[in-house]
Motif scaffolding. Structure first.
Motif, PDB file in Angstrom:
ATOM      1  N   LEU A   1      43.161  38.650 -12.346  1.00 54.95           N
ATOM      2  CA  LEU A   1      44.320  39.493 -12.625  1.00 54.95           C
ATOM      3  C   LEU A   1      43.889  40.920 -12.922  1.00 54.95           C
ATOM      4  N   TRP A   2      42.842  41.073 -13.701  1.00 55.48           N
ATOM      5  CA  TRP A   2      42.379  42.388 -14.146  1.00 55.48           C
ATOM      6  C   TRP A   2      41.822  43.216 -12.996  1.00 55.48           C
ATOM      7  N   THR A   3      40.992  42.606 -12.174  1.00 58.45           N
ATOM      8  CA  THR A   3      40.279  43.380 -11.160  1.00 58.45           C
ATOM      9  C   THR A   3      40.923  43.338  -9.786  1.00 58.45           C
ATOM     10  N   MET A   4      41.722  42.311  -9.508  1.00 59.41           N
ATOM     11  CA  MET A   4      42.263  42.139  -8.166  1.00 59.41           C
ATOM     12  C   MET A   4      43.784  42.284  -8.111  1.00 59.41           C
ATOM     13  N   ARG A   5      44.509  41.552  -8.964  1.00 56.76           N
ATOM     14  CA  ARG A   5      45.968  41.637  -8.892  1.00 56.76           C
ATOM     15  C   ARG A   5      46.479  42.997  -9.342  1.00 56.76           C
ATOM     16  N   ASP A   6      45.973  43.503 -10.472  1.00 64.20           N
ATOM     17  CA  ASP A   6      46.487  44.752 -11.024  1.00 64.20           C
ATOM     18  C   ASP A   6      46.226  45.914 -10.069  1.00 64.20           C
ATOM     19  N   PHE A   7      47.205  46.809  -9.953  1.00 66.87           N
ATOM     20  CA  PHE A   7      47.099  47.933  -9.019  1.00 66.87           C
ATOM     21  C   PHE A   7      45.961  48.857  -9.436  1.00 66.87           C
ATOM     22  N   ARG A   8      45.104  49.187  -8.483  1.00 67.90           N
ATOM     23  CA  ARG A   8      43.977  50.087  -8.718  1.00 67.90           C
ATOM     24  C   ARG A   8      43.807  51.035  -7.544  1.00 67.90           C
ATOM     25  N   VAL A   9      43.412  52.267  -7.840  1.00 64.10           N
ATOM     26  CA  VAL A   9      42.870  53.151  -6.812  1.00 64.10           C
ATOM     27  C   VAL A   9      41.364  52.959  -6.865  1.00 64.10           C
ATOM     28  N   ARG A  10      40.817  52.317  -5.845  1.00 59.89           N
ATOM     29  CA  ARG A  10      39.395  51.980  -5.831  1.00 59.89           C
ATOM     30  C   ARG A  10      38.547  53.110  -5.268  1.00 59.89           C
TER      31      ARG A  10
ATOM     32  N   ALA B   1      35.140  44.662   0.308  1.00 62.36           N
ATOM     33  CA  ALA B   1      35.598  45.717   1.211  1.00 62.36           C
ATOM     34  C   ALA B   1      36.921  46.251   0.678  1.00 62.36           C
ATOM     35  N   THR B   2      37.228  47.505   0.974  1.00 64.32           N
ATOM     36  CA  THR B   2      38.464  48.101   0.473  1.00 64.32           C
ATOM     37  C   THR B   2      38.961  49.171   1.431  1.00 64.32           C
ATOM     38  N   ASP B   3      40.271  49.437   1.369  1.00 62.73           N
ATOM     39  CA  ASP B   3      40.850  50.574   2.089  1.00 62.73           C
ATOM     40  C   ASP B   3      41.209  51.689   1.115  1.00 62.73           C
TER      41      ASP B   3
ATOM     42  N   GLU C   1      43.738  48.341  -1.636  1.00 58.76           N
ATOM     43  CA  GLU C   1      43.596  46.893  -1.566  1.00 58.76           C
ATOM     44  C   GLU C   1      42.131  46.515  -1.364  1.00 58.76           C
ATOM     45  N   ALA C   2      41.808  45.267  -1.689  1.00 61.52           N
ATOM     46  CA  ALA C   2      40.429  44.799  -1.577  1.00 61.52           C
ATOM     47  C   ALA C   2      40.388  43.470  -0.843  1.00 61.52           C
ATOM     48  N   LEU C   3      39.270  43.224  -0.194  1.00 57.96           N
ATOM     49  CA  LEU C   3      38.966  41.941   0.426  1.00 57.96           C
ATOM     50  C   LEU C   3      37.625  41.495  -0.138  1.00 57.96           C
ATOM     51  N   VAL C   4      37.579  40.271  -0.662  1.00 53.19           N
ATOM     52  CA  VAL C   4      36.359  39.751  -1.272  1.00 53.19           C
ATOM     53  C   VAL C   4      35.882  38.549  -0.475  1.00 53.19           C
TER      54      VAL C   4
ATOM     55  N   ALA D   1      39.220  36.187  -0.218  1.00 47.27           N
ATOM     56  CA  ALA D   1      40.570  36.474  -0.703  1.00 47.27           C
ATOM     57  C   ALA D   1      40.970  37.895  -0.365  1.00 47.27           C
ATOM     58  N   GLY D   2      42.267  38.085  -0.146  1.00 43.79           N
ATOM     59  CA  GLY D   2      42.804  39.415   0.093  1.00 43.79           C
ATOM     60  C   GLY D   2      44.315  39.370   0.146  1.00 43.79           C
ATOM     61  N   ARG D   3      44.934  40.544   0.053  1.00 44.00           N
ATOM     62  CA  ARG D   3      46.378  40.655   0.265  1.00 44.00           C
ATOM     63  C   ARG D   3      46.612  40.758   1.766  1.00 44.00           C
TER      64      ARG D   3
END
Length: 376
Positions: free
Chosen positions: A146-155, A311-313, A316-319, A360-362
């Motif tokens: 939830l902290w690192t993946m679900r919550d919205f982040r600018v990576r 990986a990220t755009d 969003e992130a892909l793990v 995992a990814g959105r």
């Protein structure tokens, strides 16, 4: 995230399918979340714009600049000490394929050094028949996720500016007593069945995201999260703060990974949309309990060395993570991709050639399958 919202089924990986597998969806979800979330660290996944080119960059022009607040938003959750109560609403997919509304209050705190805590404060709306103990167990096991993946982040600010239309909206909301600006993020182009449309209410002085929403292609909210109370430097002395569970060693993305890792690395050469690799590391999974789950003691999450790629755009992130190949004779999920839904995330896990993997990814299930198929 309760057992009634999970779905799992065996999906062919390229032409390597043996049989269809149906494990208990609850435990599949628990192991998938532990495998992903227990290995994440607390730093920003993104890289500075001047760090040089990355190994994979799929489309889009280089960013020509960004809103000043965008730079503040990178990694802000991990460097900010705070305490607050937030309301969370998620539309999740049930095992029958119907949409289910989940709503709860979360007590969240952090010490500004990467240590954090997310505690289930109150369940306001859950599907009928959900076992309370199982729900709490799943929540506890998924807090790092939830902290690192679900919550919205600018990576990564430069990538975000390249791959998203970012607009400062005219609204000036106040969230938990703090004046905010509202930003809209809409991903350029369609990558799968989710539009990549977010709105975030941000403290312009710190870059902290105090509220955010993710929308579906009809403009309806998939996720809504907003702090109802919030205090910078708030007291977290009565919270159990956590960082990462597994020790890890960072790898150089620009050098051969096999020699650095000490075992064969399966590197997906198909990513999702405009994502590019941002991080690689080797972690060691112990034979122990993490959030009450016996990690390292099952074929889902075997003890030993794991490679983890992110990986990220920019948003969003892909793990993708996989274990060192072993000589285990277990046939659980061998040659199969088991799928599990967690809010707008699709999570898969399985085993191929003696290596367990988690991804995992959105993104859509078909895209998850393509990523896994390109790695083995």
């Amino acid at each position: 995230m309760g057992p009634a919202t999970a779905e799992e089924r065996g999906v062919p990986i390229a032409s390597r399918v043996l049989t269809s597998v149906r494990s208990g969806s609850r435990m599949l979800g628990v192991f998938a979340l532990v495998a992903l979330a227990a290995c994440v660290d607390n730093g920003a996944e993104g890289r500075a714009a001047d760090d040089g080119p990355l190994p994979v960059f799929r489309g889009g022009a280089e960013a020509g600049g960004s809103l000043p607040v965008l730079d503040l938003m990178v990694g802000v959750q991990d460097r900010t000490a705070f305490r607050g109560i937030r309301r969370v609403m998620e539309m999740q997919t049930s095992e029958t394929g119907s949409s289910v509304r989940m709503e709860q209050l979360e007590d969240v705190g952090a010490d500004g050094t990467g240590q954090f805590s997310i505690e289930l404060f109150d369940v306001l709306m859950a599907p009928t028949g959900v076992d309370t103990l199982a729900y709490e167990m799943l929540f506890e096991s998924s807090t790092r996720f939830l902290w690192t993946m679900r919550d919205f982040r600018v990576r990564n600010a430069a990538q975000a500016a390249s791959h998203y239309a970012i607009t400062l909206l005219p609204e000036s909301p106040t969230v938990a007593g703090i004046p905010c600006v509202r930003l809209s993020f809409v991903r350029n182009g369609q990558n799968g069945d989710r539009p990549g449309h977010y709105e975030a209410d941000v403290d312009p002085n710190t870059g902290f995201v105090l509220a955010w929403q993710e929308f579906d292609d009809a403009g309806l909210p998939l996720t809504q999260i907003a702090y109802e109370s919030f205090e910078y430097g708030g007291d977290v002395s009565n919270m159990i703060l956590r960082g990462r569970s597994f020790s890890a060693e960072s790898l150089n993305l620009f050098a051969p990974l096999d020699s650095q890792a000490g075992f064969e690395v399966h590197w997906p050469d198909v990513l999702v949309g405009d994502m590019q690799y941002a991080k690689a590391e080797v972690q060691r999974v112990p034979t122990s309990l993490v959030a009450g789950i016996p990690v390292g003691q099952t074929s889902y999450l075997p003890a030993g060395r794991w490679l983890r790629l992110v990986a990220t755009d920019g948003i969003e992130a892909l793990v993708f993570a996989h274990s060192e190949e072993t000589t285990t004779t277990s046939a659980e999920l061998a040659g199969q991709l088991g799928l599990y839904s967690h809010g707008s995330w699709t999570i898969g896990l399985g085993k191929i050639d003696g290596a367990a993997f988690v991804v995992a990814g959105r993104c859509s299930e078909a895209q998850i399958q393509q990523v896994v198929g390109s790695a083995f």
